[in-house]
Design a protein around this motif. Structure first.
Motif, PDB file in Angstrom:
ATOM      1  N   ALA A  40      -5.724  21.617   4.313  1.00  0.00           N
ATOM      2  CA  ALA A  40      -5.436  20.591   5.290  1.00  0.00           C
ATOM      3  C   ALA A  40      -4.314  21.083   6.188  1.00  0.00           C
ATOM      4  N   SER A  41      -4.362  20.708   7.460  1.00  0.00           N
ATOM      5  CA  SER A  41      -3.377  21.180   8.405  1.00  0.00           C
ATOM      6  C   SER A  41      -2.013  20.597   8.102  1.00  0.00           C
ATOM      7  N   ALA A  42      -0.990  21.186   8.712  1.00  0.00           N
ATOM      8  CA  ALA A  42       0.378  20.744   8.497  1.00  0.00           C
ATOM      9  C   ALA A  42       0.554  19.303   8.954  1.00  0.00           C
ATOM     10  N   GLN A  43      -0.237  18.855   9.931  1.00  0.00           N
ATOM     11  CA  GLN A  43      -0.143  17.495  10.436  1.00  0.00           C
ATOM     12  C   GLN A  43      -0.880  16.524   9.518  1.00  0.00           C
ATOM     13  N   SER A  44      -1.479  17.004   8.478  1.00  0.00           N
ATOM     14  CA  SER A  44      -2.305  16.243   7.541  1.00  0.00           C
ATOM     15  C   SER A  44      -3.493  15.574   8.241  1.00  0.00           C
ATOM     16  N   VAL A  45      -3.987  16.217   9.285  1.00  0.00           N
ATOM     17  CA  VAL A  45      -5.209  15.785   9.949  1.00  0.00           C
ATOM     18  C   VAL A  45      -6.331  16.649   9.389  1.00  0.00           C
ATOM     19  N   THR A  46      -7.361  16.000   8.899  1.00  0.00           N
ATOM     20  CA  THR A  46      -8.455  16.753   8.294  1.00  0.00           C
ATOM     21  C   THR A  46      -9.473  17.165   9.340  1.00  0.00           C
ATOM     22  N   HIS A  47     -10.325  18.093   8.971  1.00  0.00           N
ATOM     23  CA  HIS A  47     -11.414  18.509   9.852  1.00  0.00           C
ATOM     24  C   HIS A  47     -12.337  17.327  10.147  1.00  0.00           C
ATOM     25  N   TYR A  48     -12.492  16.444   9.168  1.00  0.00           N
ATOM     26  CA  TYR A  48     -13.338  15.275   9.358  1.00  0.00           C
ATOM     27  C   TYR A  48     -12.737  14.336  10.405  1.00  0.00           C
ATOM     28  N   GLN A  49     -11.411  14.200  10.403  1.00  0.00           N
ATOM     29  CA  GLN A  49     -10.755  13.355  11.394  1.00  0.00           C
ATOM     30  C   GLN A  49     -10.856  13.965  12.787  1.00  0.00           C
ATOM     31  N   ILE A  50     -10.742  15.275  12.880  1.00  0.00           N
ATOM     32  CA  ILE A  50     -10.868  15.943  14.180  1.00  0.00           C
ATOM     33  C   ILE A  50     -12.252  15.702  14.763  1.00  0.00           C
ATOM     34  N   LEU A  51     -13.282  15.800  13.914  1.00  0.00           N
ATOM     35  CA  LEU A  51     -14.662  15.613  14.369  1.00  0.00           C
ATOM     36  C   LEU A  51     -15.109  14.144  14.331  1.00  0.00           C
ATOM     37  N   LYS A  52     -14.235  13.271  13.825  1.00  0.00           N
ATOM     38  CA  LYS A  52     -14.551  11.843  13.666  1.00  0.00           C
ATOM     39  C   LYS A  52     -15.842  11.667  12.860  1.00  0.00           C
ATOM     40  N   LEU A  53     -15.856  12.331  11.706  1.00  0.00           N
ATOM     41  CA  LEU A  53     -16.994  12.268  10.790  1.00  0.00           C
ATOM     42  C   LEU A  53     -16.537  11.746   9.434  1.00  0.00           C
ATOM     43  N   ASP A  54     -17.375  10.974   8.795  1.00  0.00           N
ATOM     44  CA  ASP A  54     -17.116  10.509   7.442  1.00  0.00           C
ATOM     45  C   ASP A  54     -17.814  11.471   6.480  1.00  0.00           C
ATOM     46  N   LEU A  74     -15.362  17.947  21.514  1.00  0.00           N
ATOM     47  CA  LEU A  74     -15.004  18.816  22.638  1.00  0.00           C
ATOM     48  C   LEU A  74     -14.883  18.007  23.933  1.00  0.00           C
ATOM     49  N   LEU A  75     -15.828  17.125  24.157  1.00  0.00           N
ATOM     50  CA  LEU A  75     -15.818  16.314  25.368  1.00  0.00           C
ATOM     51  C   LEU A  75     -14.644  15.330  25.371  1.00  0.00           C
ATOM     52  N   GLN A  76     -14.426  14.648  24.256  1.00  0.00           N
ATOM     53  CA  GLN A  76     -13.363  13.654  24.182  1.00  0.00           C
ATOM     54  C   GLN A  76     -11.975  14.276  24.270  1.00  0.00           C
ATOM     55  N   ASN A  77     -11.837  15.525  23.880  1.00  0.00           N
ATOM     56  CA  ASN A  77     -10.525  16.172  23.880  1.00  0.00           C
ATOM     57  C   ASN A  77     -10.352  17.158  25.028  1.00  0.00           C
ATOM     58  N   HIS A  78     -11.296  17.188  25.947  1.00  0.00           N
ATOM     59  CA  HIS A  78     -11.178  18.065  27.110  1.00  0.00           C
ATOM     60  C   HIS A  78     -10.011  17.563  27.961  1.00  0.00           C
ATOM     61  N   PRO A  79      -9.099  18.452  28.365  1.00  0.00           N
ATOM     62  CA  PRO A  79      -7.908  18.022  29.112  1.00  0.00           C
ATOM     63  C   PRO A  79      -8.232  17.261  30.403  1.00  0.00           C
ATOM     64  N   ASP A  80      -9.318  17.591  31.055  1.00  0.00           N
ATOM     65  CA  ASP A  80      -9.671  16.906  32.297  1.00  0.00           C
ATOM     66  C   ASP A  80     -10.417  15.595  32.070  1.00  0.00           C
ATOM     67  N   ILE A  93      -4.594  14.882  21.040  1.00  0.00           N
ATOM     68  CA  ILE A  93      -5.608  15.716  21.685  1.00  0.00           C
ATOM     69  C   ILE A  93      -5.666  17.011  20.901  1.00  0.00           C
ATOM     70  N   PHE A  94      -6.835  17.313  20.403  1.00  0.00           N
ATOM     71  CA  PHE A  94      -7.027  18.514  19.611  1.00  0.00           C
ATOM     72  C   PHE A  94      -7.465  19.645  20.518  1.00  0.00           C
ATOM     73  N   SER A  95      -7.018  20.835  20.202  1.00  0.00           N
ATOM     74  CA  SER A  95      -7.387  22.005  21.001  1.00  0.00           C
ATOM     75  C   SER A  95      -8.818  22.427  20.674  1.00  0.00           C
ATOM     76  N   VAL A  96      -9.372  23.246  21.551  1.00  0.00           N
ATOM     77  CA  VAL A  96     -10.711  23.787  21.329  1.00  0.00           C
ATOM     78  C   VAL A  96     -10.718  24.590  20.028  1.00  0.00           C
ATOM     79  N   ASP A  97      -9.629  25.317  19.771  1.00  0.00           N
ATOM     80  CA  ASP A  97      -9.541  26.105  18.536  1.00  0.00           C
ATOM     81  C   ASP A  97      -9.585  25.209  17.295  1.00  0.00           C
ATOM     82  N   GLN A  98      -8.854  24.087  17.327  1.00  0.00           N
ATOM     83  CA  GLN A  98      -8.857  23.165  16.187  1.00  0.00           C
ATOM     84  C   GLN A  98     -10.250  22.567  15.984  1.00  0.00           C
TER      85      GLN A  98
END
Length: 174
Positions: free
Chosen positions: A2-16, A38-44, A53-58
């Motif tokens: 789990a990342s240092a921010q305690s955000v899981t991959h499931y939370q990043i992708l908004k998946l259960d 990707l669309l929801q976190n696109h800077p524009d 906002i999660f990066s493309v890498d995350q």
């Protein structure tokens, strides 16, 4: 994992994770969540009021882990072992994890896989191939879930590179 921010991959992708488990082939569901993230976190295109906002890498890292069955199993196991990082996930899964060395498992040459029986009664409940070991090579351990129940097997091993053109030899860790 789990990342240092305690955000899981499931939370990043908004998946259960339970929704993925319910799918016979979750590939399309995971890919759709990846594109949506990707669309929801696109800077524009992201809303100005959006908290994180999660990066493309995350997002890509999350997709790569969740879309690979072996990596996902290992990641899920790590989340279970860190209940403080994501208490909601940890309380849903209360399973046992048994530690074994690769050399202690039987190998089926016809199916080209290692296997072991599970206490639930499945003679080949735990089953994996060399490709699975290679995916988890850096960790030196592979988490394998039983095909019939919620128990897990942590397989410890080391990959030794050979000087000739043969494939790597798997041996137990000392």
């Amino acid at each position: 994992m789990a990342s240092a921010q305690s955000v899981t991959h499931y939370q990043i992708l908004k998946l259960d994770p339970l929704l993925i488990d319910d799918q016979q082939d979750p590939t399309a569901l995971i890919k759709k969540a990846y594109h949506r993230a990707l669309l929801q976190n696109h800077p524009d295109k992201a809303a100005a009021s959006q908290e994180a906002i999660f990066s493309v890498d995350q997002i890509t890292q999350a997709y790569n882990v969740v879309s690979s069955p072996a990596q996902r199993a290992s990641y899920d196991a790590s989340l279970r072992l860190e209940p403080q990082a994501n208490s909601g996930f940890a309380t849903k899964f209360q399973t046992g994890v048994e530690n074994v060395d690769l050399d202690d498992l039987a190998f089926d040459e016809a199916e080209d896989c290692w296997y072991r029986s599970c206490r639930c009664g499945n003679d080949r409940g735990y089953r994996f191939r060399e490709d699975d070991l290679m995916e988890a090579e850096e960790e030196g351990e592979l988490m394998v879930g039983c095909l019939d129940c919620s128990l897990w097997l942590r397989v410890h091993y080391a990959v030794l590179e050979t000087d000739d053109c043969e494939s790597p030899t798997n041996q137990k860790q000392n």
